[in-house]
Design a protein around this motif. Structure first.
Motif, PDB file in Angstrom:
ATOM      1  N   TYR A  49       0.818  -1.218   0.000  1.00  0.00           N
ATOM      2  CA  TYR A  49       0.000   0.000   0.000  1.00  0.00           C
ATOM      3  C   TYR A  49       0.848   1.264   0.000  1.00  0.00           C
ATOM      4  N   ILE A  50       2.119   1.134   0.367  1.00  0.00           N
ATOM      5  CA  ILE A  50       2.935   2.347   0.536  1.00  0.00           C
ATOM      6  C   ILE A  50       4.139   2.422  -0.385  1.00  0.00           C
ATOM      7  N   LYS A  51       4.457   1.344  -1.100  1.00  0.00           N
ATOM      8  CA  LYS A  51       5.767   1.312  -1.779  1.00  0.00           C
ATOM      9  C   LYS A  51       5.963   2.433  -2.789  1.00  0.00           C
ATOM     10  N   CYS A  52       4.885   2.814  -3.503  1.00  0.00           N
ATOM     11  CA  CYS A  52       5.046   3.895  -4.479  1.00  0.00           C
ATOM     12  C   CYS A  52       5.288   5.230  -3.768  1.00  0.00           C
ATOM     13  N   GLN A  53       4.519   5.477  -2.703  1.00  0.00           N
ATOM     14  CA  GLN A  53       4.716   6.730  -1.945  1.00  0.00           C
ATOM     15  C   GLN A  53       6.123   6.767  -1.339  1.00  0.00           C
ATOM     16  N   LEU A 105       8.363   9.665   9.186  1.00  0.00           N
ATOM     17  CA  LEU A 105       7.134   9.345   8.460  1.00  0.00           C
ATOM     18  C   LEU A 105       6.141   8.612   9.350  1.00  0.00           C
ATOM     19  N   ASP A 106       4.884   8.845   9.087  1.00  0.00           N
ATOM     20  CA  ASP A 106       3.828   8.112   9.781  1.00  0.00           C
ATOM     21  C   ASP A 106       2.879   7.551   8.725  1.00  0.00           C
ATOM     22  N   LEU A 107       2.340   6.373   8.977  1.00  0.00           N
ATOM     23  CA  LEU A 107       1.364   5.784   8.060  1.00  0.00           C
ATOM     24  C   LEU A 107      -0.021   6.050   8.627  1.00  0.00           C
ATOM     25  N   VAL A 108      -0.863   6.666   7.803  1.00  0.00           N
ATOM     26  CA  VAL A 108      -2.188   7.071   8.273  1.00  0.00           C
ATOM     27  C   VAL A 108      -3.255   6.482   7.360  1.00  0.00           C
ATOM     28  N   GLU A 109      -4.237   5.826   7.927  1.00  0.00           N
ATOM     29  CA  GLU A 109      -5.335   5.265   7.138  1.00  0.00           C
ATOM     30  C   GLU A 109      -6.231   6.396   6.660  1.00  0.00           C
ATOM     31  N   GLU A 110      -6.427   6.457   5.351  1.00  0.00           N
ATOM     32  CA  GLU A 110      -7.329   7.462   4.780  1.00  0.00           C
ATOM     33  C   GLU A 110      -8.267   6.728   3.846  1.00  0.00           C
ATOM     34  N   GLY A 111      -9.431   6.357   4.366  1.00  0.00           N
ATOM     35  CA  GLY A 111     -10.381   5.587   3.568  1.00  0.00           C
ATOM     36  C   GLY A 111      -9.752   4.282   3.143  1.00  0.00           C
ATOM     37  N   LEU A 180      -6.964  -0.613   0.641  1.00  0.00           N
ATOM     38  CA  LEU A 180      -6.564  -1.041   1.983  1.00  0.00           C
ATOM     39  C   LEU A 180      -7.706  -1.833   2.634  1.00  0.00           C
ATOM     40  N   PRO A 181      -7.409  -3.021   3.140  1.00  0.00           N
ATOM     41  CA  PRO A 181      -8.496  -3.785   3.784  1.00  0.00           C
ATOM     42  C   PRO A 181      -9.048  -3.022   4.996  1.00  0.00           C
ATOM     43  N   ARG A 182     -10.358  -3.102   5.172  1.00  0.00           N
ATOM     44  CA  ARG A 182     -10.981  -2.400   6.294  1.00  0.00           C
ATOM     45  C   ARG A 182     -10.509  -2.954   7.635  1.00  0.00           C
TER      46      ARG A 182
END
Ligand SMILES: *[C@@H]1O[C@H](CO)[C@@H](O)[C@H](O)[C@H]1NC(C)=O
Length: 287
Positions: A49-53, A105-111, A180-182
């Motif tokens: 979910y994050i590799k491109c960012q 960096l922080d990982l934040v769930e956005e939808g 991202l899975p709920r």
């Protein structure tokens, strides 16, 4: 022997200094805490979910750092390609100054996406930070010299460099991340680094830099410091001696696990070190 022990304490002090360059001012200084280390397992499940960012942030920071190096260069100290290669070897190591951007960096769930957010302060490197670090390592992979060559040549614009690294070379941005899975298990909250936090990764890294991984000196130090292999220093003991014992013990477990992993066997005993040994080799981990 005494000199060696003193040298090590010096290494630890240096590592501790590296570990706390930025202080969070809003909270009062806490009691010394032991943070990071092999016990903190990367949340590998977050990487898709994050590799491109992460790649785009890596591109940005690599670009910025090399620009800074070029600016600092002059006729008597020209910028050398080897220096950029060195920089690329360290830029994905969160405890090093070159990799500090990772610890911000922080990982934040956005939808249905997991956003990688840049924070104002440096955090302790917990499971999400270790996942970012692993993603960055995987992106660089075996290409540190190619990346350094491109940055040294200076023929690409920042946007072109970003596209080359993230779409062509690593390909991590070629496909959209899955939703991202709920039921994603939330990661640990971002934890600003406090004065006195003792970063085990920095300590072990300092030991490794001084060639103490797998060395006889370490065994001798264990013996002289009276650390029996099965004896763990008290968790609450944050004296430099106890920190040294813990760091050395962890370095030993890491070496054993790596040797076992290299031999293709699962070691008896330490599961955490085994997990770590698997995460350490980016080639053995799928992107
Ligand atoms: C050139 O750069 C080096 C290292 O950054 C610095 O120590 C030195 O003073 C500089 N020399 C000149 C002439 O600016």
């Amino acid at each position: 022997m005494r000199a060696a022990a003193l040298l090590l304490l010096g290494v630890l002090a240096a590592a501790a200094a590296v570990a706390v360059p930025a202080l969070a001012t809003e909270t009062p200084a806490k009691k010394r805490r032991v943070v990071g280390g092999p016990g903190v397992v990367a949340r590998k499940e977050d990487i898709p979910y994050i590799k491109c960012q992460v790649c785009e942030l890596l591109a940005k920071n690599a670009w910025k750092q090399v620009k800074g190096m070029a600016k600092a260069a002059n006729a008597s100290h020209p910028l050398k390609e080897e220096k950029i290669i060195e920089r690329m070897e360290n830029i994905a190591v969160a405890w090093r100054p070159e990799g500090e951007w990772i610890a911000r960096l922080d990982l934040v769930e956005e939808g249905d996406r997991l956003a990688v957010k840049e924070m104002d302060v440096v955090g302790n490197c917990l499971g999400e930070c270790k996942a970012v670090q692993l993603a960055a390592e995987q992106i660089i992979g075996e290409h540190d010299t190619d990346i350094a060559e491109v940055l040294f040549a200076g023929r690409k614009t920042r946007a072109q460099f970003n596209n080359w690294l993230c779409y062509e070379l690593s390909g991590v941005c070629r496909t959209k991340p899955p939703p991202l899975p709920r039921d994603r298990m939330p990661g640990p909250a971002f934890e600003p680094r406090q004065e006195g936090d003792q970063n085990v990764d920095a300590m072990l890294g300092g030991l490794a830099d001084h060639g103490l991984h797998g060395s006889k000196l370490r065994d001798q130090l264990f013996e002289k410091l009276g650390v029996a292999p099965e004896q763990e220093p008290d968790e609450d003991d944050t004296s430099p001696e106890a920190m040294l014992k813990r760091a050395m013990k962890q370095a030993q477990l890491e070496d054993e696990a790596k040797a076992a992993a290299a031999a293709g066997e699962k070691p008896t005993g330490d599961q955490v070190s085994w997990e770590l040994a698997k995460t350490i080799d980016p080639e053995k981990t799928e992107l």
